[in-house]
Design an enzyme around this catalytic site. Structure first.
Site, PDB file in Angstrom:
ATOM      1  N   ASP A  82       0.844  -1.188   0.000  1.00  0.00           N
ATOM      2  CA  ASP A  82       0.000   0.000   0.000  1.00  0.00           C
ATOM      3  C   ASP A  82       0.889   1.252   0.000  1.00  0.00           C
ATOM      4  O   ASP A  82       1.839   1.335   0.782  1.00  0.00           O
ATOM      5  CB  ASP A  82      -0.889  -0.047   1.263  1.00  0.00           C
ATOM      6  CG  ASP A  82      -2.017   0.962   1.229  1.00  0.00           C
ATOM      7  OD1 ASP A  82      -2.425   1.368   0.121  1.00  0.00           O
ATOM      8  OD2 ASP A  82      -2.512   1.325   2.322  1.00  0.00           O
ATOM      9  N   ASP A 104       2.834   4.397  -5.859  1.00  0.00           N
ATOM     10  CA  ASP A 104       2.241   5.703  -5.589  1.00  0.00           C
ATOM     11  C   ASP A 104       3.233   6.815  -5.868  1.00  0.00           C
ATOM     12  O   ASP A 104       4.004   7.217  -5.000  1.00  0.00           O
ATOM     13  CB  ASP A 104       1.742   5.770  -4.142  1.00  0.00           C
ATOM     14  CG  ASP A 104       1.059   7.102  -3.833  1.00  0.00           C
ATOM     15  OD1 ASP A 104       1.006   7.965  -4.739  1.00  0.00           O
ATOM     16  OD2 ASP A 104       0.594   7.278  -2.701  1.00  0.00           O
ATOM     17  N   HIS A 178      -7.285   9.933   4.544  1.00  0.00           N
ATOM     18  CA  HIS A 178      -6.759   8.882   5.407  1.00  0.00           C
ATOM     19  C   HIS A 178      -6.904   9.303   6.866  1.00  0.00           C
ATOM     20  O   HIS A 178      -6.747  10.475   7.180  1.00  0.00           O
ATOM     21  CB  HIS A 178      -5.272   8.629   5.112  1.00  0.00           C
ATOM     22  CG  HIS A 178      -5.032   8.075   3.743  1.00  0.00           C
ATOM     23  ND1 HIS A 178      -4.529   8.836   2.709  1.00  0.00           N
ATOM     24  CD2 HIS A 178      -5.213   6.834   3.228  1.00  0.00           C
ATOM     25  CE1 HIS A 178      -4.403   8.088   1.627  1.00  0.00           C
ATOM     26  NE2 HIS A 178      -4.815   6.864   1.908  1.00  0.00           N
ATOM     27  N   GLY A 209      -8.945   5.495   2.289  1.00  0.00           N
ATOM     28  CA  GLY A 209      -9.507   6.197   3.441  1.00  0.00           C
ATOM     29  C   GLY A 209     -10.981   5.867   3.628  1.00  0.00           C
ATOM     30  O   GLY A 209     -11.794   6.744   3.866  1.00  0.00           O
TER      31      GLY A 209
HETATM   32 ZN   LIG Z   1      -4.360   5.063   1.030  1.00  0.00          ZN
END
Ligand SMILES: [Zn+2]
Length: 284
Positions: A82, A104, A178, A209
């Site tokens: 993640d 990300d 988040h 989130g």
């Molecule tokens: Zn996230």
């Protein structure tokens, strides 16, 4: 069954439901999540946050036992990095056996995000792993700022991003944050963003989130095309609350019982979200 997110999200997209992705950081949290999914015959994603892997327990010590749990599970389980911000760490995770990663690079300028993500999609192909990426920026609850509209995903950019990179799932920012919202606060979602991106891409979209968003927001998100919902805070909070209650009620409780009880408490939260996501009974 240890799987990547490719198949479970493809079926979720076709079947108009979402698969839950829960933040885990140790064996007990992974156990709670897999147990919850098995009882409800739901496919599930174990989300291991890059920050946890660098601050708590290195992926080298955590991945193999969780893969073992996933392989022996009676339902489909994916392990996903993640918010992998660091290209070297994302690659290490793929080499270590993660079936899925989130690259990300959303904090970089758009063109760099495209370039970095595209390269990672090519790299992940060798491992037959799935890649999630993010356009826009899903912020965090800080002070009195719960959401930042300036960081919402631009649908046109998201559609271009999906076409250029070949990712398996796209995280978009349309109102969630988040972390924990203050009591009684429910974020206002910009559903048009989801609708426009889904209509143009018809690909699995991801809500980050998910904690504290409220049932209505989640159900409408799924109806419009969200197929993966990330939840961390609500899962962790239930476990902390259980520890607090246990210590108050039984100050002499032994450590094993204390931690075992967190598995049960965490499992209940995961099952609540599985039911809400519509993924009950959807595992192969
Ligand atoms: Zn996230």
């Amino acid at each position: 069954m240890y799987v990547s997110m490719k198949g479970i999200l493809k079926r979720a997209n076709e079947g108009h439901y979402a698969v839950m992705a829960i933040n885990c950081f140790n064996l007990e949290t992974a156990r709670a999540v897999i147990d919850a999914a098995q009882e409800l015959r739901a496919p599930i994603i174990i989300d291991l946050l890059q920050d946890h892997l660098t601050s708590h327990l290195d992926a080298r010590f955590l991945t193999n036992p969780i893969i073992k749990m996933a392989e022996e599970a009676s339902v489909e389980v994916a392990i996903n990095l993640d918010h992998g911000h660091n290209v070297a760490i994302v690659k290490q995770c793929l080499e270590a056996g993660f079936s899925s990663v989130m690259m990300d690079a959303s904090s970089y300028p758009y063109k760099e995000n495209v370039a970095i993500t595209k390269k990672m999609v090519e790299f992940a192909e060798t491992y037959n792993a799935s890649v999630e990426a993010e356009v826009g920026n899903i912020g965090a609850v800080t002070g009195e700022n719960y959401t930042n509209q300036a960081m919402y995903t631009d649908p046109k950019q998201a559609i271009d991003f999906a076409n250029q990179t070949g990712i398996d799932a796209l995280a978009i920012s349309y109102g969630s944050s988040h972390g924990d919202y203050p009591g009684g606060f429910t974020p206002a979602f910009q559903f048009d963003i989801v609708r426009e991106i889904k209509e143009a891409t018809n690909m699995p979209l991801v809500l980050h989130g998910g904690s504290g968003c409220g049932e209505e927001n989640i159900l409408e998100s799924i109806r419009l095309g969200i197929n993966k919902i990330n939840v961390g805070s609500d899962f962790m909070k239930a476990q902390v609350d259980k520890i607090k209650t246990n210590l108050e009620e039984t100050p002499t409780i032994n450590y094993v019982d204390l931690i075992s009880d967190t598995i049960t408490a965490g499992k209940e939260v995961v099952q609540y979200y599985i039911q809400l996501s519509g993924s009950t009974g959807k595992s192969l």
